[in-house]
Write an enzyme that holds these catalytic residues in place. Structure first.
Site, PDB file in Angstrom:
ATOM      1  N   SER A 125       0.838  -1.198   0.000  1.00 29.61           N
ATOM      2  CA  SER A 125       0.000   0.000   0.000  1.00 29.61           C
ATOM      3  C   SER A 125       0.871   1.247   0.000  1.00 29.61           C
ATOM      4  O   SER A 125       2.078   1.180   0.217  1.00 29.61           O
ATOM      5  CB  SER A 125      -0.895   0.016   1.240  1.00 29.61           C
ATOM      6  OG  SER A 125      -0.105   0.278   2.388  1.00 29.61           O
ATOM      7  N   LYS A 126       0.227   2.373  -0.226  1.00 28.84           N
ATOM      8  CA  LYS A 126       0.942   3.646  -0.210  1.00 28.84           C
ATOM      9  C   LYS A 126       1.578   3.875   1.159  1.00 28.84           C
ATOM     10  O   LYS A 126       2.668   4.414   1.263  1.00 28.84           O
ATOM     11  CB  LYS A 126      -0.047   4.763  -0.542  1.00 28.84           C
ATOM     12  CG  LYS A 126       0.558   6.149  -0.433  1.00 28.84           C
ATOM     13  CD  LYS A 126      -0.350   7.198  -1.036  1.00 28.84           C
ATOM     14  CE  LYS A 126      -0.262   8.534  -0.321  1.00 28.84           C
ATOM     15  NZ  LYS A 126       1.076   8.974   0.004  1.00 28.84           N
TER      16      LYS A 126
END
Ligand code: GLU
Length: 505
Positions: free
Chosen positions: A262-263
């Site tokens: 994920s970011k």
């Protein structure tokens, strides 16, 4: 089907910057189709106006262009199957929705969000399907007259697929093999909304793949749960014979621990998860990109190519053309690929070494200019040749080479303590006198002169060389001393030694 031209599409929704996993999907589509001499389509799936983000489409095109992933047709690239932006294909979808309705493959449903919520509290694990549709407000439970009346009165409705229960649905996946499910677990997904006169992703996706004669759907694993519904839609339309082959790519996993990349992992561990820097148009937040972080596009491509696919050999460095030759879906793995960003840096290092010193000089010059340094390309290229092996990124060249451009103004304390002895200043001044008359300041020649002097005098080689380096560089680092001074030239070399002798106490 055998000699049909291969056609694949990359079909992003413009809901934000393209995630690095999306780039991997585009890359695998590209490698697959180019190997087989096929075409690559860019289709923008923008039917969800709620999630539309301005700038996202342009970002996607810019990112893939930077990376060298080329499209044969699509948004921005032309072609005979357009328009390629789904929001411009409204009329096309309407016809197919009507077809499903008149063939009893779909129905109209009027249930309001409140009514649906009520059902969800009333019935545990409520799902709109064959077991529940009979108690809902839809064209199957209402008469034709009532249905028509509700529509004419302007009530909002959706069109849902009518899934027959208890049927086997088989998705033949080129990576996962045969995936079989029972249709009873599927819900009657919404295909169309009267509110915005737009189809949902599922319908638009299938209709477009069919109309655009897509032969292979290669996409992320997160779409695998939708695949059975897609197979049923092909069946409902009677398009089984031309149904594309599916290939669902493995997830990209966190570098540490389990779960999807994920970011937040990028922020936490300090690496980009987007190809280009992205400025959120709403919040103004900036997310870092591979390009702005100093990655070469070839390195990013090579890095991503091996996250989910392997060539079956030890080879790690591949040009795009080599990847096209080597790629095949049957060497893609089913299990997720750990996102090893250290390996990404390693690839960038490798690709930097492949660039010529002149190319790197051109990339480094803007950084030098910013620091107010003006040097001819040829000198910068020579310097880069001496230090590039030590860097992963162009911007790191400064740390490794700044002393070529700026004379030291201070000297490393630790080294002084260890290496700058009583006798050092006199020896360094002797060295100055030794260098003064030398005409040929090439590394080979100065090395010979200095070495001869050291041995004739019986000096300690290490002692002299460490003090020499401290005088020239200011720190115990850098390439071969004689290479350094040949670039600096005689005058500057002498000036630095004298300066050190005068400064270091
Ligand atoms: N629009 C979908 C996405 O954003 C496309 C999925 C597919 O390739 O079918 O990924």
């Amino acid at each position: 089907m055998a000699d049909k031209k291969v056609r694949v599409r990359f079909a992003p929704s413009p809901t934000g910057p393209l995630h690095i996993g999306g780039v991997r999907t585009a890359l695998y589509n590209y490698l697959f189709t180019k190997k087989l001499g096929g075409d690559m389509i860019l289709r923008i799936e923008d039917t969800d106006s709620q999630r539309y983000v301005p700038g996202a489409e342009a970002y996607i095109i810019e990112a893939l262009t930077w990376l060298g992933i080329k499209f044969d047709e699509g948004v921005n690239f032309g072609g005979n199957y357009g328009p390629y932006r789904q929001s411009e294909r409204k009329e096309i979808y309407k016809k197919y929705v009507d077809y499903l309705l008149s063939n009893d493959k779909a129905y109209i449903a009027f249930d309001t969000p409140a009514e649906l919520d009520a059902k969800r509290t009333e019935i545990q694990n409520f799902q709109y399907d064959a077991s529940t549709r009979g108690m809902m407000r839809n064209s199957l439970t209402l008469s034709k007259e009532e249905t028509d009346k509700l529509i004419t009165e302007g009530n909002q409705y959706v069109v849902r697929i009518k899934i027959e229960p208890n049927e086997d649905v088989i998705v033949n996946d080129l990576i996962r093999g045969e995936v079989k499910i029972n249709s009873s677990i599927l819900d009657d997904k919404v295909l169309y909304k009267s509110a915005d006169n737009l189809p949902t992703y599922h319908l638009a996706n299938i209709v477009d793949d069919h109309l655009m004669e897509v032969t292979h759907v290669i996409r992320g694993e997160e779409w695998l749960p939708s695949a059975p519904l897609h197979v049923l839609l092909y069946r409902a339309f009677g398009w089984e014979d031309t149904m594309p082959r599916f290939a669902h790519l493995p997830l990209l996993l966190k570098p540490d621990g389990n779960g999807k990349l994920s970011k937040r992992d990028g922020d936490r561990l300090g690496f980009p998860v987007f190809p280009l820097e992205w400025k959120d148009p709403k919040t103004g937040d900036i997310s870092s990109g591979y390009r702005e972080s100093g990655y070469l596009p070839e390195a990013v491509i090579n890095f991503l190519s091996l996250l989910g696919w392997n060539p079956g050999t030890e080879q790690e460095i591949f040009s795009m053309d080599e990847l096209i030759q080597a790629f095949s879906l049957d060497r893609c793995s089913k299990s997720g690929a750990k996102f090893d960003y250290e390996k990404g840096k390693w690839f960038n290092h490798k690709y930097l070494q492949m660039k010529s010193n002149e190319e790197l000089a051109e990339m480094f010059q803007p950084i030098l200019k910013e620091k107010g340094i003006e040097q001819p390309d040829s000198t910068v290229a020579q310097i880069i040749g001496l230090v590039k092996e030590r860097v992963n990124f162009v911007k790191e060249l400064w740390d490794q080479s700044s002393f070529f451009f700026v004379a030291p103004t201070s000297y490393d304390e630790k080294t002084i303590k260890k290496r700058w002895k009583e006798e050092t200043p006199a020896q360094m001044l002797e060295l100055v006198e030794l260098l003064k008359p030398i005409e040929d300041f090439s590394p080979a020649h100065t090395e010979e002169v200095v070495k001869t002097w050291i041995s004739e005098k019986g000096y300690n080689m290490g002692g002299i060389m460490n003090a020499f380096r401290l005088s020239i560089v200011g720190e115990p680092k850098g390439p071969h001393m004689y290479d350094i001074i040949s670039i600096l030239g005689k005058e500057e070399t002498i000036r630095r030694i004298e300066n050190a002798v005068n400064t270091i106490k």
